[in-house]
Scaffold this active site. Structure first.
Site, PDB file in Angstrom:
ATOM      1  CG  ASP A   1      -5.575  -5.975  -0.368  1.00 13.26           C
ATOM      2  OD1 ASP A   1      -5.511  -6.952   0.448  1.00 13.26           O
ATOM      3  OD2 ASP A   1      -5.661  -4.817  -0.189  1.00 13.26           O
TER       4      ASP A   1
ATOM      5  CG  HIS B   1      -1.987  -1.164   1.170  1.00 18.32           C
ATOM      6  ND1 HIS B   1      -2.723  -1.438   0.092  1.00 18.32           N
ATOM      7  CD2 HIS B   1      -2.128  -1.882   2.209  1.00 18.32           C
ATOM      8  CE1 HIS B   1      -3.530  -2.348   0.223  1.00 18.32           C
ATOM      9  NE2 HIS B   1      -3.106  -2.783   1.394  1.00 18.32           N
TER      10      HIS B   1
END
Length: 338
Positions: free
Chosen positions: A251, A200
């Site tokens: 993800d 991220h």
């Protein structure tokens, strides 16, 4: 004869396959409310459920152009073995990013000590699995855990993946507890380096990005999940200016489409800069394949075939530009898995 183009398969450097079951759900006021629902689902994952559900998700990835996946796994040891079995059945190259979890989450996710965690890692490696180390986050792993996990990863030349800077609250809590930001804490305790991937980094500041550049660490960006969870916009140009390697991940698997991840990565850069073509098509393809493979420590992974007769590619002048900016994952030819 089919009119097809063979290219390197895409590499999914960050997956939580069980979260696919949450796709399409809109409840929850923010990331933290979503996390409550996610943890409830995590608590339901038996080895049998993982074996069945993960095979379905991995087959979907395979059909969508991903030929390798890094599974960021925190559901338990037996579930890890089941995930590996599912990947073999689906015909996808698999790296188990086995998570260290000292505090928070669910009890089933946690190990009693770094030694217990590393013993589990060694057991998995002895079984022939490709394993990377994954301290979940600075929320879940205190400094002494980070130091031991980082040292083991360096000594054994293994990939190390860790969530960092996804949410402002995470950064605020880290500063309150440690006096520094998450990526700074990871650097202080030996967790950055050429085999490290920060997942991220949505809210990383300039000093943290400088640390990633100086240590040769990568960032895995997961645009469809980050949009779904309201994380924010990844600082694309600031990462590019520092030559930080970028890879992609599905993800939470709200969408399984590498082309959508890459298109959104460039879309973020365009919105932030007011310019087009911030990342070249060659760079995007590298983010989708080579950088992900490097993040997982892979030297080889399967290719995919593009259906050049697909309607989305009709009359396009440049196939690769058309692929990234005009196609969805159904452009890839179906490859049956034995």
């Amino acid at each position: 004869m089919a009119n097809r183009l063979t290219i390197p398969g895409f590499v999914n450097a960050h997956s939580h396959a069980f979260q696919r079951a949450l796709r399409g759900r809109t409840e929850g006021g923010d990331f933290w409310a979503w996390r409550d629902a996610m943890l409830e689902l995590a608590g339901q994952q038996t080895p049998e459920r993982v074996r069945t559900g993960y095979e379905q998700v991995y087959r979907e990835m395979r059909a969508s152009g991903y030929t390798a996946v890094g599974e960021f796994h925190y559901l338990g040891f037996e579930q890890a073995l089941a995930a590996a079995e599912a990947a073999r059945a689906a015909g996808i190259t698999f790296v188990l990013l086995y998570v260290a979890y000292a505090r928070g989450g669910l009890e089933r996710m946690r190990q009693a000590s770094p030694a217990e965690y590393l013993n589990q890692v060694e057991n998995l490696r002895e079984r022939g699995l490709e394993v990377g180390l994954a301290p979940h986050s600075v929320r879940a792993c205190p400094p002494q855990w980070l130091a031991q996990v980082g040292r083991y990863a360096a000594d054994h030349e293994l990939a190390l993946h860790v969530h960092a800077d996804e949410q402002p609250r995470e950064i605020e809590e880290c500063i309150e507890e440690h006096g520094i930001r998450p990526i700074e804490l990871l650097a202080k305790h030996g967790c950055l380096g050429p085999r490290t991937t920060i997942v991220h980094a949505t809210h990383a500041d300039d000093a943290e990005l400088d640390l990633l550049a100086e240590t040769g660490s990568r960032i895995c960006v997961c645009p469809t999940t980050e949009a779904n969870l309201g994380d924010g916009y990844f600082p694309v140009e600031r990462a590019l200016e520092r030559d930080i390697g970028i890879c992609i991940g599905s993800d939470s698997n709200v969408r399984i489409d590498p082309l959508e991840e890459l298109r959104e990565l460039e879309g973020i850069a365009r919105r932030q800069s007011g310019r087009r073509n911030v990342l070249s098509v060659d760079t995007l393809l590298c983010c989708g394949a080579d950088e992900g493979a490097a993040a997982l420590g892979l030297e080889s992974w399967d290719e995919v075939e593009v259906d050049l007769d697909h309607p989305s590619l009709r009359d396009v002048e440049n196939v690769f530009e058309g692929l990234i900016f005009g196609c969805a994952a159904d452009v890839f030819a179906h490859v049956p898995v034995a």
